[in-house]
Design an enzyme around this catalytic site. Structure first.
Site, PDB file in Angstrom:
ATOM      1  N   LYS A  24      38.017  63.637   1.106  1.00 33.06           N
ATOM      2  CA  LYS A  24      39.169  63.427   2.266  1.00 33.06           C
ATOM      3  C   LYS A  24      39.745  64.801   2.915  1.00 33.06           C
ATOM      4  CE  LYS A  24      40.124  58.709   0.583  1.00 33.06           C
ATOM      5  NZ  LYS A  24      41.493  57.745   0.171  1.00 33.06           N
ATOM      6  N   TYR A  32      37.138  51.584   7.465  1.00 37.44           N
ATOM      7  CA  TYR A  32      38.187  50.835   6.713  1.00 37.44           C
ATOM      8  C   TYR A  32      38.760  49.597   7.126  1.00 37.44           C
ATOM      9  CZ  TYR A  32      39.255  54.822   3.361  1.00 37.44           C
ATOM     10  OH  TYR A  32      39.168  55.967   2.484  1.00 37.44           O
ATOM     11  N   PHE A  84      49.123  50.000   5.705  1.00 36.41           N
ATOM     12  CA  PHE A  84      48.879  51.299   5.873  1.00 36.41           C
ATOM     13  C   PHE A  84      47.655  51.475   6.754  1.00 36.41           C
ATOM     14  CE2 PHE A  84      47.063  49.623   1.845  1.00 36.41           C
ATOM     15  CZ  PHE A  84      45.650  49.883   2.057  1.00 36.41           C
ATOM     16  N   ARG A 123      34.608  55.810  -9.491  1.00 30.54           N
ATOM     17  CA  ARG A 123      35.865  55.351  -9.765  1.00 30.54           C
ATOM     18  C   ARG A 123      36.729  55.953 -10.747  1.00 30.54           C
ATOM     19  NH1 ARG A 123      37.342  52.640  -5.214  1.00 30.54           N
ATOM     20  NH2 ARG A 123      39.256  51.395  -6.329  1.00 30.54           N
ATOM     21  N   THR A 175      44.500  55.025  -7.438  1.00 30.05           N
ATOM     22  CA  THR A 175      44.431  55.375  -5.960  1.00 30.05           C
ATOM     23  C   THR A 175      45.809  56.245  -5.753  1.00 30.05           C
ATOM     24  OG1 THR A 175      43.946  53.301  -5.350  1.00 30.05           O
ATOM     25  CG2 THR A 175      45.185  54.104  -3.847  1.00 30.05           C
ATOM     26  N   ARG A 183      41.852  62.620  -8.625  1.00 30.23           N
ATOM     27  CA  ARG A 183      43.258  62.259  -8.153  1.00 30.23           C
ATOM     28  C   ARG A 183      44.576  62.926  -8.762  1.00 30.23           C
ATOM     29  NH1 ARG A 183      41.543  56.516  -6.038  1.00 30.23           N
ATOM     30  NH2 ARG A 183      40.802  56.952  -3.802  1.00 30.23           N
ATOM     31  N   ASN A 202      44.720  61.346  -0.857  1.00 28.06           N
ATOM     32  CA  ASN A 202      44.509  61.095  -2.349  1.00 28.06           C
ATOM     33  C   ASN A 202      43.057  61.861  -2.565  1.00 28.06           C
ATOM     34  OD1 ASN A 202      43.058  59.138  -1.373  1.00 28.06           O
ATOM     35  ND2 ASN A 202      43.960  57.515  -2.681  1.00 28.06           N
ATOM     36  N   HIS A 248      37.507  59.287  -1.807  1.00 30.30           N
ATOM     37  CA  HIS A 248      37.046  57.830  -1.793  1.00 30.30           C
ATOM     38  C   HIS A 248      35.723  57.599  -2.582  1.00 30.30           C
ATOM     39  CE1 HIS A 248      35.884  53.734  -0.147  1.00 30.30           C
ATOM     40  NE2 HIS A 248      34.830  54.456   0.137  1.00 30.30           N
ATOM     41  N   GLU A 262      29.163  50.791   3.347  1.00 29.92           N
ATOM     42  CA  GLU A 262      29.544  52.097   3.652  1.00 29.92           C
ATOM     43  C   GLU A 262      28.322  53.014   3.484  1.00 29.92           C
ATOM     44  OE1 GLU A 262      32.361  52.720   0.377  1.00 29.92           O
ATOM     45  OE2 GLU A 262      33.773  51.356   1.243  1.00 29.92           O
TER      46      GLU A 262
END
Ligand code: RTP
Ligand code: MG
Length: 137
Positions: free
Chosen positions: A9, A49, A57, A85, A91, A102, A112, A115, A126
């Site tokens: 990100k 998203y 958010f 993950r 998150t 993270r 964070n 993704h 995606e």
């Protein structure tokens, strides 16, 4: 072999963490099948998203994701979705386990660092959002 879509990100790209983050995935046996640096428009971030369109958010998240360059990649490996993950962590970095990306690099629950697709169904949306079949090797 499973494939998953990962994004570094804007916060992490800004901090020069591209190599460090890719390296953590590679050290855990994941293979980079495709990778590129891009900058999304607000509209492109909203499309990516879209599952979160009704969440409070959504506006803030899509502003953030379009504020600067990101690195998008396809990672491949056994149980790649779950594995990625786990390496990313929760998150919210306050809840992320020690040694996760993270925990080490996220600023807060929004900024964070990374993704990762959360299911095979998400990955199927995606991956082609950013890559054509010819770009995934
Ligand atoms: P991601 O989709 O980015 O891999 O993250 P995730 O599955 O862990 O979290 P998700 O619930 O899908 O949320 C997507 C992203 O939205 C931002 N977020 N902000 N302010 C908030 O309460 C909030 N909650 C989520 C984060 O950037 C999160 O990664
Ligand atoms: Mg998610």
């Amino acid at each position: 072999m499973e494939k998953t879509l990962v994004i570094i990100k804007p916060d992490a790209v800004k901090k020069n963490l591209i190599g460090e983050i890719i390296s953590r995935f590679e050290k855990n046996g994941l293979r980079v099948a495709a990778v590129k640096k891009i900058k999304m428009t607000k509209e492109e971030a909203k499309g990516f998203y879209i599952v979160h369109k009704d969440r409070p958010f959504y506006e803030s998240l899509t502003d953030f994701m379009s504020e600067g360059p990101i690195v998008v990649m396809v990672l491949e490996g056994e149980n790649a979705i779950t594995k990625v993950r786990k390496i990313m962590g929760a998150t919210n970095p306050a809840q992320a386990e020690e040694g996760t990306i993270r925990k080490d690099f996220a600023e807060n629950i929004e900024r964070n660092a990374v993704h990762g697709s959360d299911s095979q169904q998400s990955a199927a949306y995606e991956i082609p959002y950013f890559f054509s079949a010819l770009e995934i090797l």
